[in-house]
Write an enzyme that holds these catalytic residues in place. Structure first.
Site, short mmCIF file in Angstrom:
data_model
loop_
_atom_site.label_atom_id
_atom_site.label_comp_id
_atom_site.label_asym_id
_atom_site.label_seq_id
_atom_site.Cartn_x
_atom_site.Cartn_y
_atom_site.Cartn_z
N GLU A 54 3.23 -1.40 -10.45
CA GLU A 54 2.53 -2.45 -9.72
C GLU A 54 1.28 -2.90 -10.45
O GLU A 54 0.93 -4.09 -10.45
CB GLU A 54 2.19 -2.00 -8.30
CG GLU A 54 3.38 -1.93 -7.37
CD GLU A 54 4.06 -3.27 -7.17
OE1 GLU A 54 3.39 -4.31 -7.33
OE2 GLU A 54 5.26 -3.29 -6.86
N ASP A 62 3.67 -10.84 -3.21
CA ASP A 62 3.46 -11.17 -4.62
C ASP A 62 3.89 -12.62 -4.84
O ASP A 62 4.15 -13.36 -3.88
CB ASP A 62 4.23 -10.20 -5.53
CG ASP A 62 5.74 -10.40 -5.48
OD1 ASP A 62 6.24 -11.17 -4.62
OD2 ASP A 62 6.45 -9.80 -6.31
N TYR A 108 -3.25 -6.11 -2.30
CA TYR A 108 -1.82 -6.22 -2.60
C TYR A 108 -1.24 -4.90 -3.10
O TYR A 108 -0.19 -4.44 -2.63
CB TYR A 108 -1.55 -7.32 -3.63
CG TYR A 108 -0.14 -7.19 -4.16
CD1 TYR A 108 0.93 -7.62 -3.39
CD2 TYR A 108 0.11 -6.57 -5.37
CE1 TYR A 108 2.24 -7.45 -3.82
CE2 TYR A 108 1.41 -6.38 -5.82
CZ TYR A 108 2.47 -6.83 -5.04
OH TYR A 108 3.75 -6.63 -5.46
#
Length: 369
Positions: A52, A153, A135
């Site tokens: 990520e 995203d 996020y």
């Protein structure tokens, strides 16, 4: 249910139908990615976190070989924490946004030493780790620990903006997109990890930026943008301003015996922080720059024919004219010599790698190497 007004609630039946359709599609079409657990496997939080961070501002195809290299070099967060920062930065070279690599290394120390190598399973605890924001925390909670979270995203942003036909231009529209995404995800315990990844895969494979494949979309029947007949126009984006232009000089500085090339370690803060690179001038506006005193003190730079290195950053475009010189004295500061035959394997960021490649490929300057 379209435009710039998102309802506070959706009918449960509508949410159930959307999620059921997306998950059914995912079960048949999920991507196989090196950091993603296979069906029946337990996700590795280290792999989820590492991927990520790498995927921030970077596409999957670019990330895959870097991820594979990292886990080969440092198979656990403890291994990564024990690695010298310079080694981590060198392995990251070419991936861009180098603050991510520095934060990754800091975070690995924190997770390894303060948390015993265990990733937290609470949002605020995750966000206390360097480099983890809203996020990334949501993605880790959802994908690594199968907890309900709103994960948005770029792919998910496109799916949701089209499904609700959100007309508020980005970046302001992101607030409405997140609100809409939350209506479909918040508090839902039905396969939250798979659901988050399903929306990502749907955006990557079907709801693509140009020419979306609406006929293959599992939720096209209720998609507002498709009903309006112009799905590709979403998400709406504000008119972009022209990027500023900057220019400067980049220097091929050779030792007197022509066996070594001078590089420097850049300051920890700023572009390419902590990375190695060729020496450059300041980057000026309007095509103006001057050779810095630290260069002139080594020798007289000579312009290199054809050596105009172009690079685009997020907020500006850059052109650097190449110059060469032989160092007449030993340089000081953070500069250091590397063997001329090792220049392409020196872990240079992409801007400097372009110059190194020009030197090696160009017949005139490549002969020097």
């Amino acid at each position: 249910m379209s435009g710039s007004i998102i309802p506070d609630k959706l009918p449960v039946a509508s949410i159930n139908s959307f999620r059921k359709s997306v998950l059914a599609w995912y079960d048949q079409n999920r991507r196989t990615l090196p950091w993603r657990a296979l069906p029946g496997q337990k996700p590795n939080p280290y792999h989820v976190w590492l991927s990520e961070v790498m995927l921030q501002q970077t596409v999957v195809a670019t990330v895959v070989p870097y991820f594979q290299s990292f886990v080969r070099l440092w198979p656990t967060v403890h291994h990564l924490a024990q690695a010298p920062q310079d080694d981590v930065l060198k392995a990251w070279a070419g991936l861009g946004y180098y603050a991510r690599a520095r934060n990754l290394h800091k975070a690995s120390h924190m997770i390894s030493t303060e948390l015993g190598g265990v990733f937290p399973q609470a949002e605020q605890a995750l966000k206390s780790i360097p480099g983890i924001g809203d996020y990334t925390a949501a993605a880790i909670l959802s994908i690594a620990f199968d907890q309900p979270a709103v994960v948005v995203d770029g792919n998910v942003e496109r799916v949701v903006s089209r499904y609700f036909a959100i007309t508020e231009p980005l970046p302001k529209g992101k607030i409405l997109i997140r609100k809409a995404a939350a209506l479909l995800a918040q508090g839902r315990i039905d396969r939250p990890a798979d659901y988050a990844q399903a929306l990502m895969d749907l955006g990557a494979a079907i709801c693509v930026p140009k020419n979306p494949r609406c006929s293959a979309c599992p939720v096209s029947r209720t998609c507002q943008a498709r009903k309006q007949g112009h799905a590709a126009s979403f998400p709406v984006r504000a008119t972009k301003k022209a990027k500023p232009f900057k220019s400067g000089a980049i220097y091929l500085i050779k030792s007197r015996d022509n066996c070594r090339i001078l590089l420097e370690k850049r300051p920890e803060e700023g572009l390419f922080g902590g990375m190695s690179g060729f020496l450059t001038s300041e980057w000026g506006d309007q095509g103006h720059f001057e050779h810095p005193e630290r260069i002139l003190s080594l020798g007289m730079p000579q312009k290199m024919r054809g050596a105009l290195i172009k690079h685009s950053f997020t907020h500006f475009d850059l052109e650097l004219q190449g110059y060469e010189l032989i160092a007449l004295r030993k340089p000081s500061g953070t500069s250091f010599w590397v063997n001329k035959n090792d220049i392409l394997e020196s872990g240079l960021p992409s801007l400097f790698q372009k110059f190194a490649r020009f030197i090696v490929d160009n017949k005139r300057y490549g002969a020097l190497l």
